[in-house]
Design a protein around this motif. Structure first.
Motif: not given
Lengths: 234, 77, 142
Positions: A1, A72, A76, A79-84
């Motif tokens: 990460m 995406s 998102n 999984f809550k991925i900031k970059n996505l």
């Protein structure tokens, strides 16, 4: 990460922007001269076939960006991925631009070819629906500040919108439409002569590079926005 | 010959109009995006200036984001 | 990996998908007729629900050597290689309108084989090639 930290990403963004800047104008000039001068006219449409060199890549880009942001958004949401989330935010305006451009250029091509600017056939209507989804997507990105609600709304829009994508793709095969069937197929030979495929793919490359440039700039802006909020904690 | 080229066999209006529209809107989006980026870079640099000097020095070394922003700001001035 | 939070989110997504799918099927079944931009001449012939003197769109190929033109109107036969339909039209036709090319006509059906058109659209096929190439293809076909 660690690799996906904002610090690492911004270094790569700077490198890519520099790279694209160095080659963009050369490819643009090659692409434009192929599209407008070197490529032959069509046996039926004459010179109006040249409109295809901006219309078709725009439509492809509009469709693929929507698929990308829809997937995406759903990832998102789970999984809550900031970059996505930043990816979605930076790509959506580009996709809207190209969807609109493909509709407008298609309509300009339709006037001399079909004899009408617009027809309510399945392909054209479903493309208009895609544009509507982009608009709703961008409006929700702008006006919903609450993150939990926003991702929920975006996921609903994505699911509804992604069903529209195969409808756009296959509308010309499933139903009788004014729009002609696809000329370029993933499998099998294309029904476009090679001398016309060269400018088509060159223009696609030009527009893709342009998209990448805008995307990287927007992504960088978003990172700076976040870093600015956290500046005291650095 | 040039007139011939501009006419495009009678389709000149449509061909030029569509290329013009694509070109115009693409450049508009480009300039808008760049303007926003520059604006935020500037604001960020301003915020950074407000910080105490030694704190600033420490983070300028460690943060890649800040060095990137400062680099592109220096290019401008 | 799958925490309880993620499971609830997945559940939410699946329910949304199911709801939309059922809606879509419902809409599709209702729109089945309207989604077609045009009908073919054979469909007009076999379909009994089409009323005479109603607006309709028919698409097909313009039959070879069937275009007759005088200064008032243009008359041609639209065919899907099974059934034929005579079309009468007064006005300008699009540039790409010609024999053995696709066309969509919009107008009022008068009888089952006679259509008075208000509008003619040329339909383009998916083939793009330079004129020389077309010539070669034509010669090869002979």
């Amino acid at each position: 990460m660690e690799f996906f930290s904002f610090g690492n990403i911004i270094v790569y963004i700077d490198k890519f922007i520099k790279f694209i800047n160095s080659i963009f104008f050369v490819i643009l000039i090659i692409g434009i001269s192929f599209a407008l001068i070197i490529s032959p006219v069509d046996y039926l449409q004459g010179d109006s076939v040249r409109i295809m060199y901006v219309h078709v890549p725009s439509a492809w880009i509009g469709l693929s960006i929507f698929s990308l942001i829809a997937v995406s958004t759903i990832l998102n949401f789970i999984f809550k991925i900031k970059n996505l989330f930043l990816l979605i935010k930076s790509l959506a305006p580009i996709g809207l631009l190209f969807t609109c451009l493909s509709i407008v250029t298609g309509s300009i091509w339709g006037k001399p070819t079909w004899g009408t600017w617009w027809a309510w056939d399945a392909r054209l209507t479903s493309m208009l629906v895609l544009m509507l989804f982009y608009v709703l997507f961008i409006i929700s990105l702008k006006y919903f500040k609450n993150n939990e609600n926003l991702t929920k709304i975006l996921s609903i829009l994505s699911i509804l919108g992604i069903i529209n994508i195969p409808i756009i793709k296959y509308s010309v095969e499933w139903w009788s439409t004014l729009h002609q069937p696809a000329s370029i197929k993933f499998l099998g030979t294309s029904s476009i002569h090679p001398s016309m495929l060269i400018p088509l793919f060159l223009m696609l490359l030009v527009l893709l590079l342009y998209c990448a440039l805008i995307f990287l700039m927007k992504y960088k802006t978003e990172i700076i926005k976040i870093k600015k909020q956290n500046i005291k904690r650095l | 010959m040039i007139i011939e080229f501009l006419k495009m066999g009678g389709y000149g209006f449509y061909v030029w109009l569509s290329f013009l529209i694509v070109f115009t809107f693409c450049s508009l989006l480009f300039y808008k995006t760049r303007k926003t980026l520059k604006k935020y870079e500037k604001e960020f640099a301003k915020e950074l200036d407000k910080l105490p000097a030694e704190h600033k020095k420490r983070i300028a070394k460690s943060s890649k984001v800040i060095s990137s922003i400062l680099a592109s700001k220096n290019k401008l001035s | 990996m799958l925490t309880k939070k993620i499971k609830t989110r997945l559940l939410f997504l699946v329910s949304i998908i199911l709801i939309t799918l059922s809606f879509l099927i419902f809409i599709y079944l209702n729109l089945k007729q309207n989604i077609l931009y045009f009908k073919t001449p054979s469909e007009i012939f076999t379909n009994t629900t089409i009323e005479a003197s109603s607006m309709i769109r028919v698409g097909g190929m313009v039959k070879k050597d069937s275009i007759q033109q005088n200064n008032k109107e243009i008359r041609f036969i639209l065919t899907d290689y099974k059934k034929e339909l005579i079309v009468v039209y007064s006005g300008t036709v699009p540039n790409l309108f010609s024999e053995e090319q696709g066309a969509v006509v919009e107008g009022i059906l008068n009888d089952k084989k006679y259509l008075i058109a208000d509008r003619i659209l040329a339909k383009h096929d998916e083939n793009y090639m330079p004129p020389q190439m077309k010539k070669i293809l034509k010669e090869n076909a002979k």
